[in-house]
Design an enzyme around this catalytic site. Structure first.
Site, PDB file in Angstrom:
ATOM      1  CG  ASN A  62     -47.096 -69.001  -2.522  1.00 36.80           C
ATOM      2  OD1 ASN A  62     -46.693 -69.355  -3.619  1.00 36.80           O
ATOM      3  ND2 ASN A  62     -46.601 -67.951  -1.893  1.00 36.80           N
TER       4      ASN A  62
ATOM      5  CE1 TYR B  97     -41.257 -69.365  -2.874  1.00 38.98           C
ATOM      6  CE2 TYR B  97     -43.344 -70.465  -3.323  1.00 38.98           C
ATOM      7  CZ  TYR B  97     -42.637 -69.343  -2.926  1.00 38.98           C
ATOM      8  OH  TYR B  97     -43.299 -68.204  -2.562  1.00 38.98           O
TER       9      TYR B  97
ATOM     10  NE  ARG C  23     -16.323 -30.230  -3.354  1.00 35.00           N
ATOM     11  CZ  ARG C  23     -15.364 -30.189  -2.429  1.00 35.00           C
ATOM     12  NH1 ARG C  23     -14.140 -30.564  -2.742  1.00 35.00           N
ATOM     13  NH2 ARG C  23     -15.616 -29.780  -1.203  1.00 35.00           N
TER      14      ARG C  23
ATOM     15  CB  ALA D  39     -27.745 -32.470   7.836  1.00 32.33           C
TER      16      ALA D  39
ATOM     17  CD  GLN E  64     -28.213 -23.127   6.294  1.00 34.56           C
ATOM     18  OE1 GLN E  64     -27.890 -24.311   6.374  1.00 34.56           O
ATOM     19  NE2 GLN E  64     -27.325 -22.151   6.188  1.00 34.56           N
TER      20      GLN E  64
END
Length: 452
Positions: free
Chosen positions: A384, A364, A15, A9, A73
């Site tokens: 709130n 709400y 591309r 990976a 790597q």
């Protein structure tokens, strides 16, 4: 015997034209690399090393919950070089290592298991995962002799006879670990690209007379993703698999081509999914539910016999026999009980709603604890936020909240209470009380005529 996996990976994937590592792009809601890791774990291969390079920190971040090891790597010098970078992971192990690509998310558990079993049962030093294709152009050919693999020949090196071979190399392998480590020390980079190729290991084994086998699987499973077009193709293939799996298990999906279900979603039998739905993450939906058109449900739990219509539910729980929507929004950290009604244009945020409560429309509820068998009138707002902090509202059982009520947090409404329509509640409402908090109505007669 050790059984382990190396997943390659490290590539950026030019591309795919992205600033993010290719393997972190998602297919059916999950990163490609995590599809591969999860498939390995389902195949009981839990000792996994991921070779990372470009965008290493992003790959680590998206795989952090998977309990894997990493090898770096630093330069991308070919597949052989990538496996060389994982030598520390392999040192001291005896047994089998399977090597997979992090950008090939369509591999299945069954194929992984059969590849490993074939390798062990045939006593191979190396086993190649191969496929049969109608047009093998561009792929390395698997050349067999008396049924056994003799060599892999790349497209550019094929003679006329070899070009007709339609068994191709998938670049997925299984190796005897000790033999692989020895062979890795023998491969070179004497080629036009100056890279180390893992196929050269196969050539070394062939030259030494060691047994190399191949297991044939569907080409579709082995395809690597290199572009956005291929990403979309993989999405379509995997989505079809997922939907067929659920339908086989008793779920009705009215239009599978227009239903988007993530790889980790669970759905109970006799549930019906309408078109346009997006079910994501670790969502679990119970039995006998109806998920009507155009719903998005992410990382949530939906109980049995619940219906959801044209609504969004995120990181929340909804109980049994509950109705949600249309056009409701259940925001994260909400818990909605059993036999609850959450109606149209209702928003619930970080709140608990008790069993049997009805919130029918245009309301709400945020940072609140709501008891059982309450009723909210149209236009109720839990206020709130004071501009700096969020505060909590507590509403007891059997409370009736009249239309167009404001509950200014922090505030508590006790059990068995009524709040008159149009009230703004700023103080505690005692049990069994009626609260009225609105200005007295004054009618000024003939005011309009005098104004004119």
């Amino acid at each position: 015997m050790d059984k382990c996996v190396i997943i390659l990976a490290a590539g950026q994937g030019t591309r795919i034209k992205s600033k993010f590592p290719k393997v972190t792009h998602k297919v059916c809601g999950k990163e490609m690399i995590n599809h591969v890791i999860d498939t390995m774990k389902k195949a009981n291969l839990n000792n996994i090393d991921v070779v990372i390079g470009k965008g290493a920190e992003l790959v680590k971040e998206c795989t952090a919950s998977r309990n894997v090891e990493y090898s770096m790597q630093p330069e991308q010098l070919g597949t052989g070089h990538a496996v060389k970078c994982a030598k520390d992971f392999l040192q001291g192990k005896k047994g089998v290592v399977a090597i997979f690509a992090g950008d090939a998310p369509l591999i299945t558990v069954e194929t992984v298991q059969k590849l490993i079993d074939t390798h062990i049962n045939e006593c191979n030093v190396a086993t190649i995962l191969s496929s049969l294709v109608e047009d093998p152009t561009g792929y390395g050919r698997i050349v067999r002799k008396n049924g056994e693999v003799e060599k892999i020949v790349e497209q550019k090196d094929c003679n006329a006879e070899e070009k007709l071979i339609n068994e191709v190399n998938s670049a997925i392998y299984c190796f005897d670990i000790e033999n692989l480590l020895v062979a890795l020390g023998k491969i070179g980079n004497n080629n036009a690209q100056g890279e180390y190729y893992l196929t050269d290991v196969i050539g070394i084994f062939e030259s030494e007379g060691k047994k190399v086998g191949a297991f044939v699987t569907d080409f579709e499973e082995t395809v690597g993703i290199n572009s956005r077009v291929q990403l979309a193709d993989a999405e379509k293939i995997l989505r079809s698999r997922i939907n067929k799996h659920h339908m086989t298990n008793g779920v009705t999906i009215i239009n599978p081509e227009n239903t988007y279900i993530g790889a980790d979603v669970q759905i109970g039998p006799d549930t019906i999914i309408y078109p346009g739905c997006i079910l994501e993450g670790t969502t679990t939906i119970g039995e006998d539910c109806i998920i009507y058109e155009n719903c998005r449900i992410n990382n949530s739990v939906i109980g049995d016999k619940t219906s959801v219509e044209s609504s969004v539910i995120i990181d929340s729980e909804v109980g049994t026999g509950t109705s949600v929507g249309p056009f409701a929004y259940i925001r994260p950290e909400s818990k909605v009980g059993d036999n609850v009604k959450i109606g149209d244009f209702v928003e619930v945020k970080k709140s608990t709603i008790g069993n049997g409560t009805k919130v029918a429309h245009l309301t709400y509820i945020g940072d609140a604890s709501v008891g059982e068998n309450c009723n909210f009138g149209c236009g109720t707002v839990v206020v709130n936020y004071d501009g700096k902090k969020k505060h909590k509202t507590i509403i007891g059982n059997n409370s009736f909240i009249g239309c167009n009520t404001n509950l200014v947090s922090p505030v508590e409404v006790k059990d068995n209470t009524y709040i008159a329509a149009g009230s703004t509640i700023t103080k505690e409402v005692p049990e069994n009380s009626l609260a009225i908090a609105r200005a007295k109505q004054i009618n000024i007669e003939n005011w309009v005529l005098r104004k004119k």
